[in-house]
Design a protein around this motif. Structure first.
Motif, PDB file in Angstrom:
ATOM      1  N   THR A 199      29.849  39.940  38.466  1.00 24.98           N
ATOM      2  CA  THR A 199      28.540  40.622  38.762  1.00 24.98           C
ATOM      3  C   THR A 199      28.453  41.840  39.827  1.00 24.98           C
ATOM      4  O   THR A 199      27.618  42.581  39.984  1.00 24.98           O
ATOM      5  CB  THR A 199      27.390  39.718  38.784  1.00 24.98           C
ATOM      6  N   ALA A 200      29.406  41.621  40.755  1.00 21.71           N
ATOM      7  CA  ALA A 200      29.740  42.327  41.785  1.00 21.71           C
ATOM      8  C   ALA A 200      30.553  43.612  41.617  1.00 21.71           C
ATOM      9  O   ALA A 200      30.840  44.471  42.585  1.00 21.71           O
ATOM     10  CB  ALA A 200      30.142  41.639  43.024  1.00 21.71           C
ATOM     11  N   VAL A 201      30.914  43.503  40.374  1.00 21.43           N
ATOM     12  CA  VAL A 201      31.775  44.838  40.060  1.00 21.43           C
ATOM     13  C   VAL A 201      31.050  46.152  40.183  1.00 21.43           C
ATOM     14  O   VAL A 201      30.020  46.172  39.374  1.00 21.43           O
ATOM     15  CB  VAL A 201      32.652  44.587  38.779  1.00 21.43           C
ATOM     16  N   GLN A 202      31.469  47.489  40.722  1.00 19.66           N
ATOM     17  CA  GLN A 202      30.878  48.453  40.937  1.00 19.66           C
ATOM     18  C   GLN A 202      31.553  49.564  39.832  1.00 19.66           C
ATOM     19  O   GLN A 202      32.713  49.569  39.299  1.00 19.66           O
ATOM     20  CB  GLN A 202      31.086  49.139  42.179  1.00 19.66           C
ATOM     21  N   SER A 218      41.516  40.949  22.993  1.00 22.55           N
ATOM     22  CA  SER A 218      40.188  41.029  22.319  1.00 22.55           C
ATOM     23  C   SER A 218      39.177  41.061  23.115  1.00 22.55           C
ATOM     24  O   SER A 218      39.282  40.853  24.384  1.00 22.55           O
ATOM     25  CB  SER A 218      39.974  39.763  21.379  1.00 22.55           C
ATOM     26  N   SER A 219      37.970  41.682  23.114  1.00 23.77           N
ATOM     27  CA  SER A 219      36.830  41.972  23.623  1.00 23.77           C
ATOM     28  C   SER A 219      36.342  40.303  24.271  1.00 23.77           C
ATOM     29  O   SER A 219      35.811  40.181  25.198  1.00 23.77           O
ATOM     30  CB  SER A 219      35.889  42.869  23.141  1.00 23.77           C
ATOM     31  N   ALA A 220      36.373  39.440  22.969  1.00 26.50           N
ATOM     32  CA  ALA A 220      35.569  38.414  22.987  1.00 26.50           C
ATOM     33  C   ALA A 220      36.392  37.462  24.111  1.00 26.50           C
ATOM     34  O   ALA A 220      35.980  36.753  24.887  1.00 26.50           O
ATOM     35  CB  ALA A 220      35.620  37.693  21.789  1.00 26.50           C
ATOM     36  N   ALA A 266      28.702  43.208  30.795  1.00 22.31           N
ATOM     37  CA  ALA A 266      30.245  42.658  30.620  1.00 22.31           C
ATOM     38  C   ALA A 266      30.672  42.837  29.225  1.00 22.31           C
ATOM     39  O   ALA A 266      31.790  42.977  28.998  1.00 22.31           O
ATOM     40  CB  ALA A 266      29.758  40.855  30.999  1.00 22.31           C
ATOM     41  N   GLU A 267      29.635  42.792  28.164  1.00 19.40           N
ATOM     42  CA  GLU A 267      30.109  43.155  27.023  1.00 19.40           C
ATOM     43  C   GLU A 267      30.775  44.556  26.819  1.00 19.40           C
ATOM     44  O   GLU A 267      31.718  44.652  26.251  1.00 19.40           O
ATOM     45  CB  GLU A 267      28.886  42.633  25.849  1.00 19.40           C
ATOM     46  N   GLN A 268      30.263  45.178  27.402  1.00 12.64           N
ATOM     47  CA  GLN A 268      30.681  46.915  27.422  1.00 12.64           C
ATOM     48  C   GLN A 268      32.053  46.789  28.178  1.00 12.64           C
ATOM     49  O   GLN A 268      33.147  47.694  27.520  1.00 12.64           O
ATOM     50  CB  GLN A 268      29.744  47.677  28.070  1.00 12.64           C
ATOM     51  N   ILE A 269      32.223  46.085  29.297  1.00 11.29           N
ATOM     52  CA  ILE A 269      33.581  46.308  29.986  1.00 11.29           C
ATOM     53  C   ILE A 269      34.468  45.573  29.092  1.00 11.29           C
ATOM     54  O   ILE A 269      35.721  46.034  29.022  1.00 11.29           O
ATOM     55  CB  ILE A 269      33.354  45.482  31.395  1.00 11.29           C
TER      56      ILE A 269
END
Length: 428
Positions: free
Chosen positions: A138-141, A123-125, A108-111
């Motif tokens: 969590t289901a993102v491919q 922002s990423s945050a 999730a941090e990298q996305i």
């Protein structure tokens, strides 16, 4: 006062009141004498004071530890957000369309970092905080997704997890060719790989222009090395007589993700490179021991197998190919005649078979100049490991794919008489 251990003082002397064998003073009923009682009371008060101080110090230590851990958590989260202030976020609505990549293994941090880099979120945050509130993340491919610049973080997460946002996914069926083909009998057009790529790029919408069929065709005729052609195929590809067909068979059947915002050459290079890795994973580079063919020739043979038979007969057709090559007999496959005509038909005409092309195996011995389609992994494996046998001929006798094999030409002619209902009649 010495610390007592096991009835002995640390300096080796006996307990107080018992040194040199003297009796300890006692008062009424065995209680300590007055002097000894006062001393004991002082000692008890001192001990109780030490216990109270220890409890106070211990409590303060626990409080300090909790504060330290809490501060560390706040510091870590604040560090990711960029500071103690609330994470920067857009108010919306969104703007121009952009394509965001989710790579295999992304967290999730990298996305979140990709979202901020593409200007989707402020922002990423902000994206990360919103992602924590949406379990669908969590289901993102892995793949490519269509979003907008300037979205509120919660909207960006909701868009990403919506299947409609996914773009650039291409499904290439076994036997597909680079270019569109037309069915002789029905006139139906079968989309080629270049058309499929073009359509995938057009799914992005405003802000990301489509890549056209013509652009892909032109890019595919470029320098093989720059297009990702593997070393084992590069020499043969450089000698292909028609540059528009030089990449035939080098983009494998399967489901692929391509960046629809990339250039035509970049898309092709990605597909060719990843396809080479897939082919090599079958053992393609070590196949000569079983087939006597080099890796590129195996791919050519696999494409013939794919177009001429069904999976249950793949290994037998592979053996027919090798047996004919070994004795210098022409392959005489109708699929190779159709390939040069850009038409699809089970049968061919005498005129078609008599037209000399680099692919027509009725007109020339050996394998055609290139693969004639994108073979599936099963066909490649059959070309690598053909079934033992002495077959030289085969004929498919009906639309269900029933195929008869023999090593005797007269038997083969007899088998042709078993063809059902004009199945091999040409529509031309």
């Amino acid at each position: 006062m010495p610390v007592v251990r096991d009835g002995r003082a640390r300096d080796g002397r006996a307990r107080d009141g018992a040194r040199e064998g003297r009796p300890r003073p006692v008062g009424d009923r065995g209680a300590p004498a007055p002097d000894a009682g006062r001393a004991g009371a002082r000692r008890r008060r001192a001990a109780e004071g030490r216990k109270r101080r220890a409890r106070i110090v211990g409590g303060l230590a626990v409080i300090a530890l909790v504060v330290l851990v809490g501060a560390a958590g706040v510091w870590a989260f604040s560090a990711f957000r960029g500071g103690p202030e609330p994470a920067a976020d857009f108010a919306g609505p969104g703007g121009a369309t952009v394509v965001v990549a989710v790579q295999p293994g992304d967290t999730a941090e990298q996305i979140a970092g990709e979202m901020a880099d593409k200007g989707v979120t402020a922002s990423s945050a902000a994206f990360y905080e919103a992602a924590l509130q949406n379990s669908a993340i969590t289901a993102v491919q892995p793949g490519y997704y269509r979003l907008q610049e300037g979205l509120p973080a919660a909207d960006a997460v909701a868009t990403l997890v919506d299947p409609a946002a996914r773009v650039g996914q291409i499904q290439i069926a076994e036997g597909r060719q680079l270019h569109d083909t037309t069915d002789v009998n029905t006139g139906a057009v079968r989309k080629g790989i270049y058309t499929l790529i073009s359509e995938a790029s057009c799914a992005v919408g405003d802000g990301v222009p489509c890549v056209t069929y013509q652009q892909l065709d032109e890019a595919g005729a470029g320098d093989p090395a720059e297009l990702g052609v593997a070393d084992w195929a590069r020499d043969a590809v450089s000698r292909v007589p028609d540059r528009d067909r030089q990449l035939e068979g080098l983009i494998a059947a399967g489901t692929w993700n391509v960046d629809p915002s990339a250039s035509p050459a970049e898309m092709i290079r990605q597909l060719v490179t990843e396809s080479a890795e897939l082919y090599e994973s079958t053992g393609l580079l070590e196949t000569g021991a079983n087939s006597g063919l080099d890796p590129y020739q195996v791919l050519v043979a696999a494409s013939l197998i794919e177009r001429e038979s069904l999976p249950q007969d793949f290994a037998k057709v592979a053996r027919v190919i090798l047996n004919r090559l070994a004795i210098g007999q022409k392959l005489e496959f109708d699929s190779t005649v159709n390939y040069a005509l850009d038409t699809t038909e089970v049968a061919t005409t005498d005129v078609d078979r008599g037209t000399v092309t680099p692919w027509n195996t009725y007109a020339s011995e050996g394998l055609p100049a290139t693969p004639i389609c994108s073979p599936g992994v099963g066909a490649v494996q059959a070309a690598e490991n053909p079934e033992p046998g002495n077959w030289l001929y085969f004929v498919t006798i009906n639309a269900q794919g029933d195929t008869l094999f023999t090593d005797n030409y007269q038997t083969h002619l007899d088998n042709i008489q078993k063809v059902e209902g004009g199945f091999l009649d040409s529509g031309r």
